[in-house]
Motif scaffolding. Sequence first.
Motif, PDB file in Angstrom:
ATOM      1  N   SER A   1      18.433  18.275   6.863  1.00  0.00           N
ATOM      2  CA  SER A   1      17.967  19.009   8.048  1.00  0.00           C
ATOM      3  C   SER A   1      17.911  20.521   7.821  1.00  0.00           C
ATOM      4  O   SER A   1      17.362  21.249   8.641  1.00  0.00           O
TER       5      SER A   1
ATOM      6  N   HIS B   1      11.146  20.625  10.064  1.00  0.00           N
ATOM      7  CA  HIS B   1      10.476  20.406  11.356  1.00  0.00           C
ATOM      8  C   HIS B   1       9.047  19.889  11.164  1.00  0.00           C
ATOM      9  O   HIS B   1       8.589  19.031  11.925  1.00  0.00           O
TER      10      HIS B   1
ATOM     11  N   LYS C   1       9.399  16.280  10.122  1.00  0.00           N
ATOM     12  CA  LYS C   1       9.802  15.492  11.281  1.00  0.00           C
ATOM     13  C   LYS C   1       8.608  15.215  12.191  1.00  0.00           C
ATOM     14  O   LYS C   1       8.464  14.112  12.714  1.00  0.00           O
TER      15      LYS C   1
ATOM     16  N   ASN D   1       7.018  11.738  13.919  1.00  0.00           N
ATOM     17  CA  ASN D   1       7.243  11.668  15.356  1.00  0.00           C
ATOM     18  C   ASN D   1       6.313  10.625  15.963  1.00  0.00           C
ATOM     19  O   ASN D   1       5.129  10.591  15.680  1.00  0.00           O
TER      20      ASN D   1
ATOM     21  N   GLY E   1       9.862  14.421  20.990  1.00  0.00           N
ATOM     22  CA  GLY E   1      10.762  13.297  20.786  1.00  0.00           C
ATOM     23  C   GLY E   1      12.232  13.648  20.928  1.00  0.00           C
ATOM     24  O   GLY E   1      13.080  13.107  20.236  1.00  0.00           O
ATOM     25  N   LYS E   2      12.525  14.598  21.809  1.00  0.00           N
ATOM     26  CA  LYS E   2      13.924  14.987  22.016  1.00  0.00           C
ATOM     27  C   LYS E   2      14.166  15.240  23.500  1.00  0.00           C
ATOM     28  O   LYS E   2      13.231  15.351  24.293  1.00  0.00           O
ATOM     29  N   GLU E   3      15.428  15.315  23.853  1.00  0.00           N
ATOM     30  CA  GLU E   3      15.816  15.594  25.242  1.00  0.00           C
ATOM     31  C   GLU E   3      15.837  17.106  25.446  1.00  0.00           C
ATOM     32  O   GLU E   3      16.340  17.855  24.614  1.00  0.00           O
ATOM     33  N   ALA E   4      15.264  17.545  26.564  1.00  0.00           N
ATOM     34  CA  ALA E   4      15.253  18.975  26.874  1.00  0.00           C
ATOM     35  C   ALA E   4      15.209  19.158  28.385  1.00  0.00           C
ATOM     36  O   ALA E   4      14.899  18.224  29.131  1.00  0.00           O
TER      37      ALA E   4
ATOM     38  N   ASP F   1       9.709  19.671  29.613  1.00  0.00           N
ATOM     39  CA  ASP F   1       8.785  19.167  28.602  1.00  0.00           C
ATOM     40  C   ASP F   1       7.547  20.053  28.456  1.00  0.00           C
ATOM     41  O   ASP F   1       6.971  20.145  27.380  1.00  0.00           O
TER      42      ASP F   1
ATOM     43  N   ASP G   1      13.449  28.226  20.790  1.00  0.00           N
ATOM     44  CA  ASP G   1      13.594  26.977  20.029  1.00  0.00           C
ATOM     45  C   ASP G   1      12.410  26.833  19.075  1.00  0.00           C
ATOM     46  O   ASP G   1      11.267  26.699  19.498  1.00  0.00           O
TER      47      ASP G   1
ATOM     48  N   GLU H   1      11.449  24.438  17.289  1.00  0.00           N
ATOM     49  CA  GLU H   1      10.766  23.148  17.313  1.00  0.00           C
ATOM     50  C   GLU H   1       9.690  23.101  18.388  1.00  0.00           C
ATOM     51  O   GLU H   1       8.725  22.355  18.263  1.00  0.00           O
TER      52      GLU H   1
END
Length: 131
Positions: A14, A20, A23, A27, A57-60, A63, A117, A119
């Motif tokens: 990572s 990123h 990834k 995704n 594909g992540k919690e935030a 969105d 962020d 990402e």
Amino acid sequence: SRMKKRKQYYYVNSNFVFYHELKSIFNKNTCNTDQMVKKLQKLGDFEIVAFAGIFLGKEAAIDLLLVGKLDDRNALEHYIENEINLSQPIKFSVLSKEDFIYRVKCNDKFVTEIISDKENILAVNKFNINI
């Protein structure tokens, strides 16, 4: 890599420079952000369009962040509910340009987390914010 039950598994560092980007290749979300931005721009004049959370594909906390002038909130809600095919509801926020600038100057946690962020995808960035 390692073998387990005749299957080979791989690990990704990572801290790798292109982590990123790599990834995002794997995704599972198949959203085309360029097409989404074109449709969103028809609903208003946005200075910033930021994709986060479910699009990556992540919690935030959120969105989709839109900064600028929205012409029709009902049309935006209809577009998000009916035309963006994702497995979960999309959490979005629309801020005026003035409110966004004020929040950045006050170092507001909500806005700062989104724009800092690496990402997150800033698909439209008329403020030339570097993340």
